[in-house]
Structure formats: C-alpha cells, structure tokens
Design an enzyme around this catalytic site. Sequence first.
Site, mmCIF file in Angstrom:
data_model
loop_
_atom_site.group_PDB
_atom_site.id
_atom_site.type_symbol
_atom_site.label_atom_id
_atom_site.label_comp_id
_atom_site.label_asym_id
_atom_site.label_seq_id
_atom_site.Cartn_x
_atom_site.Cartn_y
_atom_site.Cartn_z
ATOM 1 N N ASP A 44 0.939 -1.034 0.017
ATOM 2 C CA ASP A 44 -0.067 -0.109 0.204
ATOM 3 C C ASP A 44 0.972 1.238 0.033
ATOM 4 O O ASP A 44 2.088 0.972 0.359
ATOM 5 C CB ASP A 44 -1.106 0.170 1.396
ATOM 6 C CG ASP A 44 -2.398 0.813 0.903
ATOM 7 O OD1 ASP A 44 -3.226 0.159 0.682
ATOM 8 O OD2 ASP A 44 -2.159 1.976 0.878
ATOM 9 N N ASP A 66 4.574 2.540 -4.144
ATOM 10 C CA ASP A 66 3.576 3.096 -5.188
ATOM 11 C C ASP A 66 3.580 2.289 -6.438
ATOM 12 O O ASP A 66 4.416 2.167 -7.152
ATOM 13 C CB ASP A 66 4.204 4.733 -5.404
ATOM 14 C CG ASP A 66 3.333 5.587 -6.362
ATOM 15 O OD1 ASP A 66 2.611 4.865 -7.166
ATOM 16 O OD2 ASP A 66 3.574 6.708 -6.345
ATOM 17 N N ASN A 93 -6.106 -5.842 -5.881
ATOM 18 C CA ASN A 93 -7.310 -5.092 -5.230
ATOM 19 C C ASN A 93 -7.206 -3.639 -5.429
ATOM 20 O O ASN A 93 -8.286 -2.775 -5.389
ATOM 21 C CB ASN A 93 -7.457 -5.451 -3.844
ATOM 22 C CG ASN A 93 -8.157 -4.108 -3.149
ATOM 23 O OD1 ASN A 93 -9.566 -4.227 -3.231
ATOM 24 N ND2 ASN A 93 -7.579 -3.435 -2.200
ATOM 25 N N TYR A 158 -11.940 5.841 -14.444
ATOM 26 C CA TYR A 158 -12.087 4.805 -13.772
ATOM 27 C C TYR A 158 -12.935 3.690 -14.119
ATOM 28 O O TYR A 158 -12.395 2.475 -14.261
ATOM 29 C CB TYR A 158 -12.653 5.272 -12.185
ATOM 30 C CG TYR A 158 -12.725 4.328 -11.328
ATOM 31 C CD1 TYR A 158 -11.950 3.684 -10.513
ATOM 32 C CD2 TYR A 158 -14.052 3.643 -11.030
ATOM 33 C CE1 TYR A 158 -11.853 2.638 -9.541
ATOM 34 C CE2 TYR A 158 -14.300 2.589 -9.978
ATOM 35 C CZ TYR A 158 -13.281 2.137 -9.221
ATOM 36 O OH TYR A 158 -13.267 1.247 -8.506
ATOM 37 N N LYS A 162 -11.512 -0.082 -15.145
ATOM 38 C CA LYS A 162 -12.280 -1.205 -14.656
ATOM 39 C C LYS A 162 -12.926 -2.119 -15.639
ATOM 40 O O LYS A 162 -12.751 -3.470 -15.526
ATOM 41 C CB LYS A 162 -13.249 -0.889 -13.766
ATOM 42 C CG LYS A 162 -12.571 -0.056 -12.440
ATOM 43 C CD LYS A 162 -11.865 -1.412 -11.650
ATOM 44 C CE LYS A 162 -11.516 -0.901 -10.321
ATOM 45 N NZ LYS A 162 -10.586 -1.782 -9.762
ATOM 46 N N THR A 193 -17.415 1.459 2.863
ATOM 47 C CA THR A 193 -16.094 2.013 3.592
ATOM 48 C C THR A 193 -16.047 3.480 3.777
ATOM 49 O O THR A 193 -16.687 4.233 3.369
ATOM 50 C CB THR A 193 -14.900 1.543 2.497
ATOM 51 O OG1 THR A 193 -14.989 2.572 1.205
ATOM 52 C CG2 THR A 193 -15.138 0.161 2.072
#
Length: 250
Positions: A44, A66, A93, A158, A162, A193
Amino acid sequence: MTGTRAIYPSLVGKRVLVTGGASGIGAGLVQAFAEQQANVAFIDVDQTAGADIAERFAPGRFHFCDLRDPTALGAAIAAIAEDLGGIDILINNAASDDRHSVDEVTPAYWDERMATNLRHLFFAAQAVVPGMRAAGGGVIINFGSISWHLGLPDLVLYQTAKAAIEGMTRGLARDLGRDGIRVTTIVPGNVQTPRQQRWYTPEGEAEIVAAQCLSGRIQPVDVAALALFLASDDAHMCTGHDYFVDAGWR
C-alpha cells in the site's frame, strides 16, 4: 447476517499477496486471509494505515509501494516472494475512484489514472506467474467495479480501467490456464467503507439500497468471503469469469 463463516482448509499456509491492503476492502481481505491461517503480505502507499493493519493481521509483512512505479512494484513483489518463499495467491485489489469530469481530463491525467487503476494489475500478475508455474499453479484475483456496468457519472477513466480489467482477466485465464493458474474478477457493488462514505450522503446511500435487490449495505467482509472461495481449492474449476457481490444493484 448470522451464523459461522466458512473455513477453507486449502488456504492454511497459502502465501497471499494483497495490493492496496491498508484500508477498505483491502484491509478486509488481509484480515480474512489471516483468519484462514494463510501467510499474508500486502502492499500500500499509505504507511500509517499499512503499519496499523500489519500490526493487527500481518506482522512484518506490510510493504510500502507506489504501484504506479513498475520498477518499485517489481522490487516489492520480489521481496515479498523471497520473504514468503513464493506467492500462491495474488489479490489485485488496489485502485482509486477519484471523481472527474470529461472536460478536465488531460493526457497526463489519463496516464496517471491508467497507472493507478489498470497497469499495475498486469505487471503484478506478470511478476508472480513464473513462481506459480514452477509451483504447478496459483490464483490471481483481479478487482473490477460495478460502476461501469451501471454507467455512473464522473468516473469515465475509472470505468474505462475497470472495464479493461475484465478483458484482462479473460486473456490471462486463457494464456495461463494450462499452467494451473486460475484468473478471475470480483465485481463489488457499493461497499460501505470510509472512502465511499466521502462520496455519498445518507440520502445517496438510501438510493443505493433502494436500487439493490437485497436490503442493507455491503461490507468488506462480504467481498472477502467471495475472495476466499475463489482462492480456495473449492473453486478449482472457476476461471476466466467475473463474480459479482453487489446485492443485485441495478
């Protein structure tokens, strides 16, 4: 939900790498695989949150990286593979669903968004494939998004990334299947979240639930439950397809 969650004996001792494991769905994945007694490492860019999740579920196995930097990504995966003795399961993920308009997209922003949401999934997969081949197989689980299936606003880059991930999954599954490597995509709906709650008011969340077939908000643990199944030997004939956990959001 009541009852006891599934236990997968085939996941005990498996060497698992989760990208974007410091928060949200990723943190839920790290916790879920750790609870199955797998050996979990994660990558992460958030050092503070990463250190916290590592202390709780994966001591010593958080690697700052990164993912937009392919060289750094390759080095991190090599270090994790050396530490774990290999990687059996890769969970791709990591992503960032920043909002933007069509008019504000520049070539530089396009490249940055593809690096953030698409490119690293391929190169992470490429990095783990030789070890999986040598071991006789492995599992790669990519994360897609319900957003492009619904055509949500202010997310065109995005959604482009995806949508491409689902195509990537199909191609990798075909090319790697004879090596015993299974590749699937998980397509989450709107998961509750802290990050998602930045974008939605209580009224907006109520609209999402009203559009679902099921009542309630999807939680990271619900997504992790699907990932555990797809990573386990119980799913040994599942590859090349997309699996939704979206409460029937349409």
